[in-house]
Design an enzyme around this catalytic site. Structure first.
Site, PDB file in Angstrom:
ATOM      1  N   LYS A  67       0.852  -1.220  -0.053  1.00 56.86           N
ATOM      2  CA  LYS A  67       0.009  -0.140  -0.004  1.00 56.86           C
ATOM      3  C   LYS A  67       0.919   1.289  -0.045  1.00 56.86           C
ATOM      4  CE  LYS A  67      -4.206   1.892   0.771  1.00 56.86           C
ATOM      5  NZ  LYS A  67      -3.851   2.896  -0.663  1.00 56.86           N
ATOM      6  N   LYS A  91       5.383   2.204   8.149  1.00 56.37           N
ATOM      7  CA  LYS A  91       4.296   3.097   9.050  1.00 56.37           C
ATOM      8  C   LYS A  91       2.924   1.943   9.125  1.00 56.37           C
ATOM      9  CE  LYS A  91       3.544   6.646   6.582  1.00 56.37           C
ATOM     10  NZ  LYS A  91       3.371   7.491   5.740  1.00 56.37           N
ATOM     11  N   LYS A 103       5.044   1.988  -3.124  1.00 61.97           N
ATOM     12  CA  LYS A 103       5.022   3.434  -3.546  1.00 61.97           C
ATOM     13  C   LYS A 103       4.998   3.623  -4.968  1.00 61.97           C
ATOM     14  CE  LYS A 103       4.714   7.467  -1.434  1.00 61.97           C
ATOM     15  NZ  LYS A 103       3.999   8.056  -0.535  1.00 61.97           N
ATOM     16  N   THR A 187      -4.771  12.933   6.989  1.00 64.46           N
ATOM     17  CA  THR A 187      -3.386  12.832   7.374  1.00 64.46           C
ATOM     18  C   THR A 187      -3.223  14.072   8.346  1.00 64.46           C
ATOM     19  OG1 THR A 187      -2.733  12.123   5.352  1.00 64.46           O
ATOM     20  CG2 THR A 187      -1.051  13.339   6.616  1.00 64.46           C
ATOM     21  N   SER A 346      -7.268   5.162   4.508  1.00 68.56           N
ATOM     22  CA  SER A 346      -7.363   4.305   3.351  1.00 68.56           C
ATOM     23  C   SER A 346      -7.277   3.060   3.457  1.00 68.56           C
ATOM     24  CB  SER A 346      -5.995   4.507   2.572  1.00 68.56           C
ATOM     25  OG  SER A 346      -5.770   5.512   1.869  1.00 68.56           O
TER      26      SER A 346
HETATM   27  P1  NAD Z   1       0.162  18.949  -1.222  1.00 63.78           P
HETATM   28  O1  NAD Z   1       0.763  18.646  -2.621  1.00 63.78           O
HETATM   29  O2  NAD Z   1      -1.122  19.085  -1.030  1.00 63.78           O
HETATM   30  O3  NAD Z   1       1.076  19.865  -0.366  1.00 63.78           O
HETATM   31  C1  NAD Z   1       2.335  20.313  -0.395  1.00 63.78           C
HETATM   32  C2  NAD Z   1       2.561  21.726   0.263  1.00 63.78           C
HETATM   33  O4  NAD Z   1       4.014  21.977   0.211  1.00 63.78           O
HETATM   34  C3  NAD Z   1       2.231  22.624  -0.964  1.00 63.78           C
HETATM   35  O5  NAD Z   1       1.269  23.837  -0.336  1.00 63.78           O
HETATM   36  C4  NAD Z   1       3.346  23.360  -1.636  1.00 63.78           C
HETATM   37  O6  NAD Z   1       3.347  24.586  -2.187  1.00 63.78           O
HETATM   38  C5  NAD Z   1       4.317  23.202  -0.510  1.00 63.78           C
HETATM   39  N1  NAD Z   1       5.639  23.163  -0.724  1.00 63.78           N
HETATM   40  C6  NAD Z   1       6.158  22.562  -1.880  1.00 63.78           C
HETATM   41  N2  NAD Z   1       7.808  22.966  -1.664  1.00 63.78           N
HETATM   42  C7  NAD Z   1       7.782  23.774  -0.724  1.00 63.78           C
HETATM   43  C8  NAD Z   1       9.015  24.767  -0.308  1.00 63.78           C
HETATM   44  N3  NAD Z   1      10.176  24.450  -0.784  1.00 63.78           N
HETATM   45  N4  NAD Z   1       8.669  25.427   0.851  1.00 63.78           N
HETATM   46  C9  NAD Z   1       7.524  25.480   1.444  1.00 63.78           C
HETATM   47  N5  NAD Z   1       6.240  24.925   0.919  1.00 63.78           N
HETATM   48  C10 NAD Z   1       6.610  23.913   0.004  1.00 63.78           C
HETATM   49  O7  NAD Z   1       0.906  17.540  -0.515  1.00 63.78           O
HETATM   50  P2  NAD Z   1       0.348  16.706   0.673  1.00 63.78           P
HETATM   51  O8  NAD Z   1      -0.320  15.632   0.213  1.00 63.78           O
HETATM   52  O9  NAD Z   1       0.098  17.789   2.006  1.00 63.78           O
HETATM   53  O10 NAD Z   1       1.734  16.064   0.989  1.00 63.78           O
HETATM   54  C11 NAD Z   1       2.616  16.863   1.826  1.00 63.78           C
HETATM   55  C12 NAD Z   1       3.611  15.754   2.327  1.00 63.78           C
HETATM   56  O11 NAD Z   1       3.055  14.908   3.232  1.00 63.78           O
HETATM   57  C13 NAD Z   1       4.367  14.798   1.372  1.00 63.78           C
HETATM   58  O12 NAD Z   1       5.910  14.535   1.796  1.00 63.78           O
HETATM   59  C14 NAD Z   1       3.851  13.641   1.544  1.00 63.78           C
HETATM   60  O13 NAD Z   1       4.234  12.684   1.071  1.00 63.78           O
HETATM   61  C15 NAD Z   1       3.457  13.707   2.831  1.00 63.78           C
HETATM   62  N6  NAD Z   1       2.060  12.878   3.138  1.00 63.78           N
HETATM   63  C16 NAD Z   1       0.901  13.200   2.554  1.00 63.78           C
HETATM   64  C17 NAD Z   1      -0.148  12.372   2.881  1.00 63.78           C
HETATM   65  C18 NAD Z   1      -1.395  12.521   2.314  1.00 63.78           C
HETATM   66  O14 NAD Z   1      -2.383  11.836   2.654  1.00 63.78           O
HETATM   67  N7  NAD Z   1      -1.871  13.600   1.853  1.00 63.78           N
HETATM   68  C19 NAD Z   1       0.095  11.279   3.797  1.00 63.78           C
HETATM   69  C20 NAD Z   1       1.348  10.931   4.474  1.00 63.78           C
HETATM   70  C21 NAD Z   1       2.280  11.609   4.074  1.00 63.78           C
END
Ligand code: NAD
Length: 422
Positions: A67, A91, A103, A187, A346
């Site tokens: 997953k 995780k 992934k 999340t 999920s």
């Molecule tokens: P997203 O694309 O919705 O948001 C990412 C945010 O980060 C955006 O606002 C973007 O502008 C910002 N960003 C990018 N580069 C940046 C920088 N240099 N400085 C500041 N901000 C910056 O993504 P998300 O789904 O919120 O995921 C974010 C992180 O969380 C990732 O590492 C992802 O792997 C992790 N994550 C997400 C989920 C989920 O369910 N969404 C679950 C587990 C882990």
């Protein structure tokens, strides 16, 4: 093996060693089980052709079907995909889910694609990997650069390939196609429950109230809004365009409006605009990296001015920075716990898809809170018991469960073979 995966594996193996894990664990998890690399021809709207490199890794299915999310970002590479799959394995084991770790990713800037190009790319990915994916084999979800629409395209393409509807081949789908209402905020909600459960072990007393969040996307934004609701002061948030700062606390409604209307937090009404990376120099109690991985290296760790970190992003702290954080006494709520709400919900979506019995939103929220709180408390207890930091303790618990699964299907069954006198 890539550097990133090798460093991630070291963290797990160190914690497992400290916990006295059996030798079989280290052997069984030495390498990813299966990594598929493909080159996807993408026909652009102007008729030209772009070849996109893409991957899917199934690191280990010892605990169940693999997953993990699908990332569209220009920096994606095989090492990163394998490392992200490895973290998903950790995780799911820590959260006691019946899943292994997987992934996927494609090395392309999704924001530079038109919706039609994104659709062709996503469907091409699902078609090319239809032999790898499957509701009982490998189940994608959204990650950076993908969302519910991409999951809908994957489920439909996979279903068309096999001639039947298989919605639970992907999670994070739009609710009308079998997704759960609570998945989008899961999340951030999960990270909030982890903060509530771990405030003590993170060294955050009653007067600790100032939060800074790097990355105002789906995870970071929801977390900031939940924390503000219970009295935390969100002093800064950033996105790739810049930082919005207000020493007395941001007006999150104004920040949300700026993000929704202009796509940038830094123009929020009443906030001071700063460079994106200026957020790391700010004085705060809790710093929450919620953007991409690898943003805190050793040099940055030495300069941080926070009491604790809560990792919503996957892998925001490079392993080389661990010692500097420890020396400064900055505690870390690790990604494999703090961002686990997404995969937990999920799993509920997958269960709903298999059973065809809807799970109401209140039940999703209750179960998320109960599981994340319980696992956070287990991590705090293991941290005391093993005298490890919270990350080490989380890894040790994950390794224990993986060891049990590996031994249950191997060493335990064969113990005594060859030493039977009869
Ligand atoms: P997203 O694309 O919705 O948001 C990412 C945010 O980060 C955006 O606002 C973007 O502008 C910002 N960003 C990018 N580069 C940046 C920088 N240099 N400085 C500041 N901000 C910056 O993504 P998300 O789904 O919120 O995921 C974010 C992180 O969380 C990732 O590492 C992802 O792997 C992790 N994550 C997400 C989920 C989920 O369910 N969404 C679950 C587990 C882990």
């Amino acid at each position: 093996m890539g550097e990133m995966l090798s460093a991630a594996r070291r963290r797990l193996f160190d914690a497992a060693e400290a916990d006295g894990a059996p030798a079989e664990l280290f052997e069984a998890l030495k390498y990813p089980q299966e990594t598929t690399a493909i080159s996807l021809p993408l026909r652009r709207d102007d008729g030209s052709l772009t070849l996109v490199k893409a991957w899917r890794c199934r690191y280990s299915d010892h605990l169940g079907p693999t997953k993990g999310g699908l990332r569209f970002h220009p920096s994606v590479n095989a090492d990163e995909v394998q490392t992200l799959a490895f973290w998903m394995m950790v995780k799911c084991a820590l959260l006691e889910l019946p899943f292994g770790g997987g992934k996927g990713g494609a090395a392309i800037d999704a924001r530079a694609l038109t919706p039609f190009e994104r659709e062709r790319l996503t469907r091409g990915y699902a078609e090319a990997l239809s032999h790898v994916l499957g509701p009982e084999r490998d189940i994608p979800a959204p990650d950076v650069g993908t969302g519910p629409t991409e999951m809908a395209w994957i489920a439909e393409t996979y279903g068309a390939h096999f001639g039947r509807a298989v919605p639970h081949v992907a999670t994070g789908k739009p609710p009308v196609l079998g997704g759960l209402d609570g998945r989008a905020g899961a999340t951030g909600d999960g990270a909030f429950h982890v903060l509530e459960a771990l405030a003590g072990p993170l060294g955050l007393g009653d007067d600790a109230k100032r939060i800074a969040v790097q990355g105002y996307g789906s995870g970071g934004r929801r977390f900031a809004e939940r924390a503000a609701e219970v009295g935390w002061t969100v002093v800064a948030v950033s996105d790739s365009s810049g930082t919005a700062f207000a020493g007395d606390g941001l007006d999150l409604e104004a920040v949300g409006r700026a993000k929704d209307e202009d796509g940038e937090v830094s123009g929020a009404y009443g906030a001071e605009a700063m460079e994106a990376d200026a957020l790391f120099d700010l004085d705060c109690d809790l710093l929450v990296p919620a953007a991409l991985g690898g943003v805190i290296d050793e040099a940055r760790a030495k300069d941080l001015r926070c009491t604790a970190l809560l990792e919503i992003a996957n892998g925001p702290v490079k392993p080389e920075a661990d010692a500097a954080l420890e020396e400064k006494g900055i505690a870390v709520a690790p990604d494999v716990l703090a961002n686990g709400g997404g995969v937990f919900v999920s799993w509920l979506e997958w269960v709903q898809g298999r059973s065809q019995v809807p799970i109401p939103a209140e039940e999703v929220a209750d179960r998320l809170k109960t599981r994340l709180t319980a696992r956070a408390e287990a991590v705090a207890e293991a941290s005391r018991e093993l005298n490890l930091g919270l990350r080490g303790a989380a890894y040790a618990l994950a390794a224990r469960r993986l060891s049990q699964a590996i031994r249950a299907g191997g060493a335990d069954a064969f113990s005594g073979v060859g030493s039977n006198d009869d």
